[in-house]
Design a protein around this motif. Sequence first.
Motif, short mmCIF file in Angstrom:
data_model
loop_
_atom_site.label_atom_id
_atom_site.label_comp_id
_atom_site.label_asym_id
_atom_site.label_seq_id
_atom_site.Cartn_x
_atom_site.Cartn_y
_atom_site.Cartn_z
N HIS A 1 6.47 12.20 -6.22
CA HIS A 1 5.89 12.78 -8.12
C HIS A 1 6.40 13.37 -8.41
N ALA A 2 6.64 14.66 -8.26
CA ALA A 2 6.13 15.84 -9.24
C ALA A 2 8.60 15.76 -10.11
N ASP A 3 10.02 14.74 -9.12
CA ASP A 3 10.67 15.57 -8.87
C ASP A 3 11.66 14.81 -9.96
N GLY A 4 10.93 14.24 -10.77
CA GLY A 4 11.15 13.72 -12.36
C GLY A 4 11.76 12.50 -11.96
N SER A 5 11.32 11.53 -10.54
CA SER A 5 12.46 10.43 -10.68
C SER A 5 11.50 9.42 -11.31
N ASN A 6 9.83 9.61 -11.58
CA ASN A 6 9.06 8.64 -12.09
C ASN A 6 8.63 6.91 -11.03
N GLN A 7 8.58 7.78 -9.92
CA GLN A 7 8.46 7.03 -8.27
C GLN A 7 7.23 5.79 -9.00
N PRO A 8 6.18 6.90 -8.67
CA PRO A 8 4.14 6.27 -9.16
C PRO A 8 4.79 5.40 -11.01
N GLY A 9 5.46 5.39 -11.37
CA GLY A 9 5.45 4.42 -12.39
C GLY A 9 6.89 3.21 -12.44
N GLY A 10 7.45 3.20 -11.08
CA GLY A 10 8.61 2.49 -10.46
C GLY A 10 9.36 2.81 -11.04
N TYR A 11 9.93 4.03 -11.27
CA TYR A 11 11.21 4.37 -11.69
C TYR A 11 11.38 4.25 -12.61
N ALA A 12 10.62 4.14 -13.59
CA ALA A 12 11.39 3.00 -15.07
C ALA A 12 11.35 4.20 -15.71
N ASP A 13 12.46 4.14 -16.72
CA ASP A 13 12.72 5.33 -18.15
C ASP A 13 12.41 5.37 -18.73
N THR A 14 11.90 7.13 -18.85
CA THR A 14 10.45 7.03 -19.62
C THR A 14 11.77 8.12 -20.58
N THR A 15 12.95 7.98 -20.46
CA THR A 15 13.47 9.45 -21.60
C THR A 15 14.01 8.72 -22.85
N GLY A 16 14.12 7.37 -22.76
CA GLY A 16 14.28 7.16 -24.10
C GLY A 16 16.15 6.69 -23.54
N TYR A 17 16.95 7.51 -23.15
CA TYR A 17 18.68 7.35 -23.16
C TYR A 17 18.56 6.19 -23.56
N ALA A 18 19.95 5.35 -24.19
CA ALA A 18 20.81 5.04 -24.75
C ALA A 18 22.47 5.07 -24.59
N PRO A 19 22.85 4.36 -24.04
CA PRO A 19 24.64 4.51 -24.69
C PRO A 19 24.98 4.26 -25.28
N VAL A 20 26.14 5.67 -24.88
CA VAL A 20 26.70 5.24 -26.82
C VAL A 20 27.98 4.02 -26.35
N ASN A 21 28.29 4.40 -25.18
CA ASN A 21 30.02 4.00 -24.92
C ASN A 21 29.12 2.22 -24.47
N PRO A 22 30.47 1.09 -25.26
CA PRO A 22 29.67 -0.45 -24.36
C PRO A 22 30.06 -0.01 -22.85
N PRO A 23 29.68 -1.34 -22.73
CA PRO A 23 29.93 -1.53 -21.08
C PRO A 23 31.18 -2.07 -20.80
N MET A 24 31.91 -1.43 -19.52
CA MET A 24 32.78 -0.92 -19.24
C MET A 24 33.44 -2.35 -18.37
N VAL A 25 34.09 -3.56 -18.43
CA VAL A 25 34.27 -4.74 -18.03
C VAL A 25 35.44 -4.46 -16.95
N VAL A 26 35.42 -4.94 -15.43
CA VAL A 26 36.35 -4.21 -14.62
C VAL A 26 36.84 -5.64 -13.73
N ALA A 27 38.04 -6.25 -14.13
CA ALA A 27 38.38 -7.51 -13.64
C ALA A 27 39.18 -7.52 -11.87
N SER A 28 39.20 -8.48 -10.88
CA SER A 28 39.19 -8.43 -10.49
C SER A 28 41.22 -9.07 -10.23
N ARG A 29 41.30 -8.90 -9.64
CA ARG A 29 43.13 -10.47 -9.26
C ARG A 29 42.73 -11.49 -8.48
#
Length: 79
Positions: free
Chosen positions: A51-79
């Motif tokens: 519960h104290a390891d920073g994973s937020n298990q009691p909160g359902g692992y919800a992100d509480t950091t406010g992190y937002a990626p700066v790069n757009p998602p990368m599309v991986v295409a298969s053949r």
Amino acid sequence: MSSTGVLRWNQAMLAAVRAGPLGPPHDPADASSVPARTGVTACTAVLEHRHADGSNQPGGYADTTGYAPVNPPMVVASR
């Protein structure tokens, strides 16, 4: 013992076990044998650590950091 710390998807299984033929588990406060006390002590220590390891298990692992990626998602295409 409380179901605190048990992942949500395990709660239905835990309820089924408690309702099963053996009935609910014994209260850990009544653990009178050395193996029972050892198990309860170990379980409590693991849950407190998790519960104290920073994973937020009691909160359902919800992100509480406010992190937002700066790069757009990368599309991986298969053949």
